[in-house]
Design a protein around this motif. Structure first.
Motif, PDB file in Angstrom:
ATOM      1  N   ASN A  99      66.715  45.486  49.294  1.00 24.12           N
ATOM      2  CA  ASN A  99      66.212  45.463  50.664  1.00 24.12           C
ATOM      3  C   ASN A  99      67.231  46.066  51.625  1.00 24.12           C
ATOM      4  O   ASN A  99      68.435  46.020  51.371  1.00 24.12           O
ATOM      5  N   ILE A 100      66.727  46.575  52.734  1.00 24.54           N
ATOM      6  CA  ILE A 100      67.571  47.002  53.845  1.00 24.54           C
ATOM      7  C   ILE A 100      67.166  46.143  55.029  1.00 24.54           C
ATOM      8  O   ILE A 100      65.985  46.099  55.403  1.00 24.54           O
ATOM      9  N   GLY A 148      62.440  50.843  61.370  1.00 24.11           N
ATOM     10  CA  GLY A 148      62.076  50.193  60.111  1.00 24.11           C
ATOM     11  C   GLY A 148      60.807  50.744  59.503  1.00 24.11           C
ATOM     12  O   GLY A 148      60.735  50.973  58.289  1.00 24.11           O
ATOM     13  N   LEU A 195      61.575  54.282  58.190  1.00 24.80           N
ATOM     14  CA  LEU A 195      62.447  54.173  57.025  1.00 24.80           C
ATOM     15  C   LEU A 195      61.662  53.681  55.808  1.00 24.80           C
ATOM     16  O   LEU A 195      61.819  54.199  54.699  1.00 24.80           O
ATOM     17  N   ALA A 196      60.801  52.695  56.013  1.00 20.80           N
ATOM     18  CA  ALA A 196      59.980  52.181  54.904  1.00 20.80           C
ATOM     19  C   ALA A 196      59.078  53.278  54.343  1.00 20.80           C
ATOM     20  O   ALA A 196      58.956  53.429  53.117  1.00 20.80           O
ATOM     21  N   PHE A 253      57.396  47.196  54.741  1.00 21.09           N
ATOM     22  CA  PHE A 253      58.036  46.881  56.015  1.00 21.09           C
ATOM     23  C   PHE A 253      57.683  45.457  56.422  1.00 21.09           C
ATOM     24  O   PHE A 253      56.513  45.067  56.391  1.00 21.09           O
ATOM     25  N   ILE A 297      62.050  46.967  53.877  1.00 26.23           N
ATOM     26  CA  ILE A 297      62.840  47.113  55.086  1.00 26.23           C
ATOM     27  C   ILE A 297      62.476  45.897  55.934  1.00 26.23           C
ATOM     28  O   ILE A 297      61.297  45.667  56.207  1.00 26.23           O
TER      29      ILE A 297
END
Length: 163
Positions: free
Chosen positions: A3-4, A18, A21-22, A29, A73
């Motif tokens: 995970n981020i 987010g 990015l996802a 997300f 994310i």
């Protein structure tokens, strides 16, 4: 990569960044503010108004502890850093990325401070909140991304290159 986790001030762009990015990484997300609203069946600001900041922070912590995601994310609420147990849970499940934005930029972006659902002590200003949280974001961050004067694409590229 598991995970981020995105942390930072309200207005730093955690949710917006987010989502992009996802999509870029093919991850799920999760917005922890929406997890809270769904669990409590009301808006963040209403929760804060009804129970106060300290109890809200516990509600937020409980919501964070309920997240058991993989390949996601996770955009956190800006106040998540006030509960060490919540941050420990997140750090055990991924890389914590602090989206660093200058106070001047946050002030420009956040113009709905009384309705946005920002956990802040009575009598505190946005500047007080910023000054209080910065050291906590830095404490818990595995990666710090400077977001001032960068496009969304640049920030996503910086995150991908540092996690």
């Amino acid at each position: 990569m598991n995970n981020i986790i995105l942390t930072g001030m309200p207005g730093a762009g955690k949710s917006t960044i987010g989502v992009v990015l996802a999509k870029t990484l093919g991850f799920t997300f999760i917005d922890s503010d929406l997890v809270i609203q769904e669990r409590e069946n009301t808006l963040l600001q209403e929760i804060i108004d009804d129970i106060g900041m300290e109890k809200f922070l516990d509600v937020e912590k409980d919501a964070i502890l309920s997240i058991e995601a993989k390949h996601s994310i996770i955009a956190t609420g800006g106040s998540v850093v006030f509960r060490e147990e919540a941050m420990k849970h997140l750090k055990e499940r991924g890389i914590v990325v602090y989206l660093m934005v200058s106070y001047e930029e946050i002030e420009r972006r956040v113009n709905n401070i009384t309705t946005r659902g920002i956990a802040m002590a009575k009598g505190h200003t946005l500047r007080d909140v910023y000054d209080q949280r910065i050291k906590l974001y830095e404490k818990y961050a595995d990666v710090v991304i400077d977001c001032d004067n960068k496009s969304l694409e640049d920030i996503v590229r910086d995150i991908k290159g540092n996690v």
